[in-house]
Design a protein around this motif. Structure first.
Motif, PDB file in Angstrom:
ATOM      1  N   SER A  60       0.834  -1.202   0.000  1.00  0.00           N
ATOM      2  CA  SER A  60       0.000   0.000   0.000  1.00  0.00           C
ATOM      3  C   SER A  60       0.872   1.257   0.000  1.00  0.00           C
ATOM      4  N   ASN A  61       1.870   1.293   0.867  1.00  0.00           N
ATOM      5  CA  ASN A  61       2.757   2.455   0.940  1.00  0.00           C
ATOM      6  C   ASN A  61       3.501   2.679  -0.374  1.00  0.00           C
ATOM      7  N   ARG A  64       0.924   3.899  -3.090  1.00  0.00           N
ATOM      8  CA  ARG A  64       0.451   5.261  -2.852  1.00  0.00           C
ATOM      9  C   ARG A  64       1.569   6.280  -3.052  1.00  0.00           C
ATOM     10  N   ILE A  79     -11.717  -0.672  12.028  1.00  0.00           N
ATOM     11  CA  ILE A  79     -10.766   0.243  11.400  1.00  0.00           C
ATOM     12  C   ILE A  79     -10.036   1.162  12.387  1.00  0.00           C
ATOM     13  N   ASP A  80     -10.442   1.163  13.637  1.00  0.00           N
ATOM     14  CA  ASP A  80      -9.795   2.040  14.612  1.00  0.00           C
ATOM     15  C   ASP A  80      -8.283   1.804  14.732  1.00  0.00           C
ATOM     16  N   VAL A  82      -6.320   0.479  12.505  1.00  0.00           N
ATOM     17  CA  VAL A  82      -5.680   0.450  11.184  1.00  0.00           C
ATOM     18  C   VAL A  82      -4.889   1.741  10.987  1.00  0.00           C
ATOM     19  N   PRO A  83      -3.638   1.638  10.549  1.00  0.00           N
ATOM     20  CA  PRO A  83      -2.827   2.848  10.319  1.00  0.00           C
ATOM     21  C   PRO A  83      -3.500   3.790   9.325  1.00  0.00           C
ATOM     22  N   ASP A  84      -3.306   5.088   9.527  1.00  0.00           N
ATOM     23  CA  ASP A  84      -3.930   6.092   8.671  1.00  0.00           C
ATOM     24  C   ASP A  84      -3.516   5.972   7.211  1.00  0.00           C
ATOM     25  N   GLU A  85      -2.331   5.448   6.949  1.00  0.00           N
ATOM     26  CA  GLU A  85      -1.868   5.356   5.571  1.00  0.00           C
ATOM     27  C   GLU A  85      -2.522   4.220   4.787  1.00  0.00           C
ATOM     28  N   VAL A  87      -6.081   2.488   3.428  1.00  0.00           N
ATOM     29  CA  VAL A  87      -7.478   2.799   3.165  1.00  0.00           C
ATOM     30  C   VAL A  87      -8.246   1.488   3.141  1.00  0.00           C
ATOM     31  N   GLU A 102      -9.739  10.416  -4.458  1.00  0.00           N
ATOM     32  CA  GLU A 102      -8.279  10.509  -4.541  1.00  0.00           C
ATOM     33  C   GLU A 102      -7.839  11.064  -5.891  1.00  0.00           C
TER      34      GLU A 102
END
Length: 110
Positions: A60-61, A64, A79-80, A82-85, A87, A102
């Protein structure tokens, strides 16, 4: 892996039964999919642990960072933590909406 080509993105689904193996497989075939916005359909797995979901984080990183969308679809993950980066959305329809948002952000230079 099942690929479904849409107007400006790919939906990818695992045809096997191991979500971490699927994340690893996507990394192996990344050169074949890197030019597309990606929706990773992992609905079939049901409830996933955070560790299982984080198997997709490096990909993902990377994706993106290349200014391409990478959206995971799972309707049972909390989802709490889950890292902000990352989706993660609960439906394919919401994934499509995220892709549109996006795209607008990229067009505006964000």
């Amino acid at each position: 892996m099942k690929r479904t080509k849409k107007e400006n993105y790919l939906i990818l689904e695992d045809e096997k039964e191991n979500v971490k193996d699927f994340a690893g497989y996507l990394s192996q075939v990344y050169s074949d999919i890197k030019n597309n916005h990606l929706v990773i359909n992992i609905l079939k797995y049901g409830e996933l642990s955070l560790g299982e979901l984080l198997a997709f984080l490096p990909l993902s990183n990377k994706h993106r960072k290349a200014k391409k969308s990478f959206v995971l679809v799972n309707d049972t993950i909390n989802i709490d933590p889950v890292p902000d980066e990352m989706v993660v959305v609960p439906t394919l329809h919401e994934a499509k909406d995220i892709l549109k948002m996006e795209e607008i952000e990229r067009d505006m230079g964000f």
